[in-house]
Motif scaffolding. Sequence first.
Motif, PDB file in Angstrom:
ATOM      1  N   PHE A 123       0.817  -1.212   0.000  1.00 46.58           N
ATOM      2  CA  PHE A 123       0.000   0.000   0.000  1.00 46.58           C
ATOM      3  C   PHE A 123       0.854   1.266   0.000  1.00 46.58           C
ATOM      4  O   PHE A 123       0.495   2.264  -0.632  1.00 46.58           O
TER       5      PHE A 123
ATOM      6  N   ARG B 236     -12.669  -4.144  -6.465  1.00 48.03           N
ATOM      7  CA  ARG B 236     -13.107  -4.879  -5.270  1.00 48.03           C
ATOM      8  C   ARG B 236     -13.826  -6.142  -5.711  1.00 48.03           C
ATOM      9  O   ARG B 236     -14.660  -6.100  -6.613  1.00 48.03           O
TER      10      ARG B 236
ATOM     11  N   THR C 127     -10.916  12.352  -2.264  1.00 47.51           N
ATOM     12  CA  THR C 127     -10.377  11.140  -1.648  1.00 47.51           C
ATOM     13  C   THR C 127      -9.844  11.414  -0.251  1.00 47.51           C
ATOM     14  O   THR C 127      -9.646  12.576   0.136  1.00 47.51           O
TER      15      THR C 127
ATOM     16  N   TYR D 161       1.899   2.007  -3.525  1.00 41.66           N
ATOM     17  CA  TYR D 161       0.733   2.495  -4.280  1.00 41.66           C
ATOM     18  C   TYR D 161       0.472   3.969  -3.942  1.00 41.66           C
ATOM     19  O   TYR D 161       0.282   4.794  -4.842  1.00 41.66           O
TER      20      TYR D 161
ATOM     21  N   THR E 251      -6.324   6.061 -11.637  1.00 44.64           N
ATOM     22  CA  THR E 251      -6.079   4.886 -10.807  1.00 44.64           C
ATOM     23  C   THR E 251      -7.363   4.063 -10.772  1.00 44.64           C
ATOM     24  O   THR E 251      -8.449   4.600 -10.956  1.00 44.64           O
TER      25      THR E 251
ATOM     26  N   LYS F  97      -8.005  -4.404  -4.938  1.00 46.36           N
ATOM     27  CA  LYS F  97      -6.735  -4.261  -5.653  1.00 46.36           C
ATOM     28  C   LYS F  97      -6.670  -2.812  -6.139  1.00 46.36           C
ATOM     29  O   LYS F  97      -7.543  -2.354  -6.863  1.00 46.36           O
ATOM     30  N   CYS F  98      -5.639  -2.089  -5.696  1.00 44.39           N
ATOM     31  CA  CYS F  98      -5.443  -0.679  -6.026  1.00 44.39           C
ATOM     32  C   CYS F  98      -4.340  -0.615  -7.081  1.00 44.39           C
ATOM     33  O   CYS F  98      -3.218  -1.055  -6.822  1.00 44.39           O
TER      34      CYS F  98
ATOM     35  N   LEU G 227      -9.506   0.923  -8.615  1.00 45.48           N
ATOM     36  CA  LEU G 227      -9.678   0.061  -7.451  1.00 45.48           C
ATOM     37  C   LEU G 227     -10.654  -1.035  -7.847  1.00 45.48           C
ATOM     38  O   LEU G 227     -11.771  -0.732  -8.272  1.00 45.48           O
TER      39      LEU G 227
END
Length: 133
Positions: free
Chosen positions: A17, A108, A76, A20, A104, A118-119, A106
């Motif tokens: 993380f 889920r 965000t 990222y 980006t 997953k980012c 994400l």
Amino acid sequence: MVEQFCGTWTLTASENFDDYMKAIGVNFATRQLGNAIKPDLVISVDEAGVVTVKSVSTFKSTEIRFRLNEEFSEVTADGRSTKTVVSLENGKLVQKQTWDGKQTTLEREIRGGLLTAKCIMGDVFAVRTYKPA
């Protein structure tokens, strides 16, 4: 199909993380907090099809409300102002955020009773795993 994601989920694991967050431009101090926090994710959908996703922690909580496949403005947890679209693709809840010429994603999904997020930013990705609360 969104209903399978509904409920309260507690973060149990977070891999890569920090890398990222660096990739999306989060500063050092905010990354330190982001790595230390173990938020709960609360997902619900109402009768009108509006999905609510809350990230709840003792430090900071965020909430987004949206309809699938409709763009909305999002601020965000790290302060980015994005244009965001969430769709359902192959059983995954896919959230695409666009800001300052960047994007980006994400993804889920539910696997083995766990929710994984997953980012993805370019070739950098993190995986965050949540269990039912």
